[in-house]
Design an enzyme around this catalytic site. Structure first.
Site, PDB file in Angstrom:
ATOM      1  N   TYR A  66       0.743  -1.197   0.096  1.00  0.00           N
ATOM      2  CA  TYR A  66      -0.097  -0.271  -0.050  1.00  0.00           C
ATOM      3  C   TYR A  66       0.787   1.294   0.013  1.00  0.00           C
ATOM      4  O   TYR A  66       0.424   2.305  -0.624  1.00  0.00           O
ATOM      5  CB  TYR A  66      -1.022  -0.265   1.217  1.00  0.00           C
ATOM      6  CG  TYR A  66      -2.374  -0.827   0.362  1.00  0.00           C
ATOM      7  CD1 TYR A  66      -3.276   0.045  -0.012  1.00  0.00           C
ATOM      8  CD2 TYR A  66      -2.294  -2.283   0.509  1.00  0.00           C
ATOM      9  CE1 TYR A  66      -4.164  -0.844  -0.871  1.00  0.00           C
ATOM     10  CE2 TYR A  66      -3.405  -2.712  -0.013  1.00  0.00           C
ATOM     11  CZ  TYR A  66      -4.340  -2.091  -0.899  1.00  0.00           C
ATOM     12  OH  TYR A  66      -5.205  -2.649  -1.509  1.00  0.00           O
ATOM     13  N   ASN A 104     -12.812   0.807  -7.268  1.00  0.00           N
ATOM     14  CA  ASN A 104     -11.244   1.251  -7.069  1.00  0.00           C
ATOM     15  C   ASN A 104     -10.923   1.811  -5.779  1.00  0.00           C
ATOM     16  O   ASN A 104     -11.985   2.336  -5.031  1.00  0.00           O
ATOM     17  CB  ASN A 104     -11.006   2.391  -8.144  1.00  0.00           C
ATOM     18  CG  ASN A 104     -11.175   1.974  -9.498  1.00  0.00           C
ATOM     19  OD1 ASN A 104     -11.440   0.501  -9.607  1.00  0.00           O
ATOM     20  ND2 ASN A 104     -11.284   2.686 -10.586  1.00  0.00           N
ATOM     21  N   HIS A 121     -14.911  -1.110  -2.003  1.00  0.00           N
ATOM     22  CA  HIS A 121     -13.809  -1.675  -1.701  1.00  0.00           C
ATOM     23  C   HIS A 121     -12.744  -1.028  -0.724  1.00  0.00           C
ATOM     24  O   HIS A 121     -11.476  -1.336  -0.540  1.00  0.00           O
ATOM     25  CB  HIS A 121     -12.868  -2.412  -2.888  1.00  0.00           C
ATOM     26  CG  HIS A 121     -13.642  -3.489  -3.660  1.00  0.00           C
ATOM     27  ND1 HIS A 121     -13.478  -3.771  -4.788  1.00  0.00           N
ATOM     28  CD2 HIS A 121     -14.657  -4.220  -3.291  1.00  0.00           C
ATOM     29  CE1 HIS A 121     -14.031  -4.675  -5.352  1.00  0.00           C
ATOM     30  NE2 HIS A 121     -15.101  -5.090  -4.146  1.00  0.00           N
ATOM     31  N   CYS A 134     -11.474  -2.115  18.707  1.00  0.00           N
ATOM     32  CA  CYS A 134     -10.766  -0.722  19.043  1.00  0.00           C
ATOM     33  C   CYS A 134     -11.687   0.430  18.702  1.00  0.00           C
ATOM     34  O   CYS A 134     -12.335   0.601  17.818  1.00  0.00           O
ATOM     35  CB  CYS A 134      -9.518  -0.613  18.343  1.00  0.00           C
ATOM     36  SG  CYS A 134      -8.618   0.954  18.702  1.00  0.00           S
ATOM     37  N   CYS A 151      -1.447   1.601  16.431  1.00  0.00           N
ATOM     38  CA  CYS A 151      -2.776   2.544  16.820  1.00  0.00           C
ATOM     39  C   CYS A 151      -2.407   3.278  17.945  1.00  0.00           C
ATOM     40  O   CYS A 151      -2.158   3.027  18.990  1.00  0.00           O
ATOM     41  CB  CYS A 151      -3.655   1.515  17.130  1.00  0.00           C
ATOM     42  SG  CYS A 151      -5.297   2.149  17.702  1.00  0.00           S
ATOM     43  N   ASN A 217     -15.912  -1.129 -21.979  1.00  0.00           N
ATOM     44  CA  ASN A 217     -14.827  -1.906 -21.751  1.00  0.00           C
ATOM     45  C   ASN A 217     -14.143  -1.973 -23.089  1.00  0.00           C
ATOM     46  O   ASN A 217     -14.534  -1.939 -24.087  1.00  0.00           O
ATOM     47  CB  ASN A 217     -15.033  -3.110 -21.289  1.00  0.00           C
ATOM     48  CG  ASN A 217     -13.853  -3.976 -20.491  1.00  0.00           C
ATOM     49  OD1 ASN A 217     -12.728  -4.097 -21.032  1.00  0.00           O
ATOM     50  ND2 ASN A 217     -13.937  -4.332 -19.306  1.00  0.00           N
ATOM     51  N   ALA A 236     -12.779   3.880 -21.734  1.00  0.00           N
ATOM     52  CA  ALA A 236     -13.852   4.821 -20.823  1.00  0.00           C
ATOM     53  C   ALA A 236     -13.732   6.277 -20.967  1.00  0.00           C
ATOM     54  O   ALA A 236     -14.432   7.048 -20.873  1.00  0.00           O
ATOM     55  CB  ALA A 236     -13.551   4.138 -19.311  1.00  0.00           C
TER      56      ALA A 236
HETATM   57  P1  OAD Z   1     -10.032  -6.004 -13.599  1.00  0.00           P
HETATM   58  O1  OAD Z   1      -8.460  -5.486 -13.441  1.00  0.00           O
HETATM   59  O2  OAD Z   1     -10.499  -7.411 -13.064  1.00  0.00           O
HETATM   60  O3  OAD Z   1     -10.463  -5.274 -14.881  1.00  0.00           O
HETATM   61  C1  OAD Z   1     -10.260  -4.184 -15.589  1.00  0.00           C
HETATM   62  C2  OAD Z   1     -10.841  -4.310 -16.709  1.00  0.00           C
HETATM   63  O4  OAD Z   1     -10.733  -2.708 -17.231  1.00  0.00           O
HETATM   64  C3  OAD Z   1     -10.749  -5.273 -17.683  1.00  0.00           C
HETATM   65  O5  OAD Z   1     -11.869  -5.864 -18.151  1.00  0.00           O
HETATM   66  C4  OAD Z   1     -10.167  -4.276 -18.825  1.00  0.00           C
HETATM   67  O6  OAD Z   1     -10.358  -4.851 -20.343  1.00  0.00           O
HETATM   68  C5  OAD Z   1     -10.851  -2.876 -18.624  1.00  0.00           C
HETATM   69  N1  OAD Z   1     -10.184  -1.987 -19.312  1.00  0.00           N
HETATM   70  C6  OAD Z   1      -8.692  -1.521 -19.327  1.00  0.00           C
HETATM   71  N2  OAD Z   1      -8.301  -0.342 -19.613  1.00  0.00           N
HETATM   72  C7  OAD Z   1      -9.684   0.226 -19.943  1.00  0.00           C
HETATM   73  C8  OAD Z   1     -10.039   1.319 -20.586  1.00  0.00           C
HETATM   74  N3  OAD Z   1      -9.294   2.750 -20.987  1.00  0.00           N
HETATM   75  N4  OAD Z   1     -11.317   1.858 -20.709  1.00  0.00           N
HETATM   76  C9  OAD Z   1     -12.344   0.844 -20.445  1.00  0.00           C
HETATM   77  N5  OAD Z   1     -11.921  -0.337 -19.947  1.00  0.00           N
HETATM   78  C10 OAD Z   1     -10.678  -0.694 -19.685  1.00  0.00           C
HETATM   79  O7  OAD Z   1     -10.323  -4.692 -12.552  1.00  0.00           O
HETATM   80  P2  OAD Z   1     -11.681  -4.571 -11.730  1.00  0.00           P
HETATM   81  O8  OAD Z   1     -12.833  -5.045 -12.471  1.00  0.00           O
HETATM   82  O9  OAD Z   1     -11.861  -3.240 -11.209  1.00  0.00           O
HETATM   83  O10 OAD Z   1     -11.033  -6.087  -5.289  1.00  0.00           O
HETATM   84  O11 OAD Z   1     -11.724  -5.524 -10.587  1.00  0.00           O
HETATM   85  C11 OAD Z   1     -12.546  -5.760  -9.801  1.00  0.00           C
HETATM   86  C12 OAD Z   1     -12.087  -6.036  -8.254  1.00  0.00           C
HETATM   87  O12 OAD Z   1     -11.267  -7.312  -8.420  1.00  0.00           O
HETATM   88  C13 OAD Z   1     -11.268  -5.028  -7.692  1.00  0.00           C
HETATM   89  O13 OAD Z   1     -11.685  -3.916  -7.002  1.00  0.00           O
HETATM   90  C14 OAD Z   1     -10.230  -5.741  -6.597  1.00  0.00           C
HETATM   91  C15 OAD Z   1     -10.125  -7.122  -7.373  1.00  0.00           C
HETATM   92  O14 OAD Z   1      -9.800  -8.174  -6.838  1.00  0.00           O
HETATM   93  C16 OAD Z   1     -10.445  -6.076  -4.303  1.00  0.00           C
HETATM   94  O15 OAD Z   1      -9.382  -5.746  -4.308  1.00  0.00           O
HETATM   95  C17 OAD Z   1     -11.270  -6.271  -3.085  1.00  0.00           C
END
Ligand code: OAD
Length: 247
Positions: A66, A104, A121, A134, A151, A217, A236
Site C-alpha cells: 500500500y 477502485n 472496496h 478498538c 494504533c 470496456n 472509458a
Molecule cells: P480488473 O483488473 O478485473 O478489470 C479491469 C477491466 O478494465 C478489464 O476488463 C479491462 O479490459 C478494462 N479496461 C482496461 N483499460 C480500459 C479503458 N481504458 N477503458 C475501459 N476499460 C478498460 O479490475 P476490476 O474489474 O476493477 O477487488 O476488479 C474488480 C475487483 O477485483 C477489484 O476492485 C479488486 C479485484 O480483486 C479487491 O481488491 C477487493
C-alpha cells in the site's frame, strides 16, 4: 470503435442513474488493472498478501504494497473518464439521483471533483485499527509507511482500510447500493472485468429494476452478459464524455 458514432444519452429522460467503475477507468491515469498482463494480481505473492486470512503475519508486506499503491495513486491525475462522471454529477446531481459506486481504492474520482463516491472496496487513503473492537475511527491517511504503524488508541497494529480477499463489503455501503439499484433506470458500468462479486451482479439487479444497462470496456464481454442492453467496446476516457454529451 468510432466514438463519433455513439449517440449521447438524453440524461433528462432518466431519474435515477447508477454508475459502476473499475480499475480500467484509471488506466489512462497510468494505474494498472488487477487482471490481465501487468495486472496487480500477476505480481509475485500479491494475492497472498492481499488475503485477510493471512493477517496479521502479512501486515509488513501489506503496508509495503500500500505504500507503493498510495505513491502511484498520488502521482497520478484523474483522466477524462473521472472528469466526465464528476461533471455529470455536477450538472444533474441536483435534479436526478446520480449514484457513483467504485471498486477502485485510488481516490481519483474524488480528486476529479465527484461529490459522493461509494467506495465498495474501501480506500487506499484510509487507515484503521486491525482490531475491530478498538474505538479508533478509520482516518484519512496519505502516509507512505516504511513500517507497520501503531494504533494511537490501543497500541496494536494499523492496516489499510480496504476490502481484502476473505472479507466482505461493509454492510452499510452494500445496503445503500442495493437500494439505489432497485430503483435505477440507467445503469452504466465502465472499466470493470465484471468477474468479482457482488459488483458483477449489480447489472442483473439493474435489469430487474427495468433500467437501460450499458457496459463500457476495451474488450467485449466474453461470454456476452445478457443483462446488458448495450455494450461499447472502447476506452472509458473516450466513450464516457461522448455518452454523457460532454465531448
Ligand atoms: P480488473 O483488473 O478485473 O478489470 C479491469 C477491466 O478494465 C478489464 O476488463 C479491462 O479490459 C478494462 N479496461 C482496461 N483499460 C480500459 C479503458 N481504458 N477503458 C475501459 N476499460 C478498460 O479490475 P476490476 O474489474 O476493477 O477487488 O476488479 C474488480 C475487483 O477485483 C477489484 O476492485 C479488486 C479485484 O480483486 C479487491 O481488491 C477487493
Amino acid at each position: 470503435m468510432d466514438i463519433n458514432r455513439i449517440a449521447p444519452i438524453n440524461i433528462a429522460e432518466y431519474q435515477n442513474l447508477f454508475l459502476l467503475t473499475g480499475a480500467g477507468i484509471s488506466v489512462a491515469s497510468g494505474l494498472s488493472t488487477y487482471r490481465g498482463p501487468g495486472g496487480l494480481w500477476e505480481k509475485a505473492d500479491v494475492a497472498r498478501i492481499a488475503d485477510a486470512a493471512n493477517l496479521p503475519g502479512t501486515l509488513p508486506d501489506l503496508w509495503r504494497l500500500y505504500k507503493m499503491r498510495r505513491a502511484q495513486a498520488l502521482a497520478a491525475e484523474p483522466n477524462a473518464a473521472h472528469r466526465a462522471i464528476a461533471e455529470l454529477q455536477r450538472r444533474w446531481g441536483n435534479i436526478h439521483r446520480v449514484t457513483l459506486v467504485t471498486q477502485n481504492v485510488d481516490g481519483l474520482h474524488q480528486r476529479a471533483g465527484s461529490i459522493e463516491v461509494l467506495e465498495m472496496h474501501g480506500s487506499a487513503f484510509r487507515t484503521r485499527c486491525l482490531d475491530r473492537r478498538c474505538s479508533l475511527e478509520p482516518f484519512r491517511d496519505e502516509n507512505l509507511y516504511d513500517q507497520v504503524p501503531a494504533c494511537p488508541v490501543c497500541g496494536g497494529p494499523l492496516r489499510p482500510d480496504v476490502v481484502l480477499f476473505s472479507e466482505t463489503i461493509p454492510g452499510r455501503v452494500l445496503n445503500r447500493i442495493l437500494q439505489e439499484l432497485s430503483t435505477c433506470d440507467l445503469f452504466v458500468s465502465a472499466g470493470t472485468s465484471g468477474v468479482v462479486t457482488p459488483a458483477a451482479e449489480f447489472v442483473r439487479g439493474a435489469a430487474y429494476a427495468g433500467a437501460r444497462t450499458i457496459n463500457i470496456n476495451i474488450e467485449p464481454t466474453d461470454p456476452p452478459n445478457p443483462f446488458f442492453t448495450e455494450e461499447f467496446v472502447g476506452k472509458a476516457e473516450e466513450v464516457l464524455p461522448r455518452l454523457f454529451g460532454l465531448g
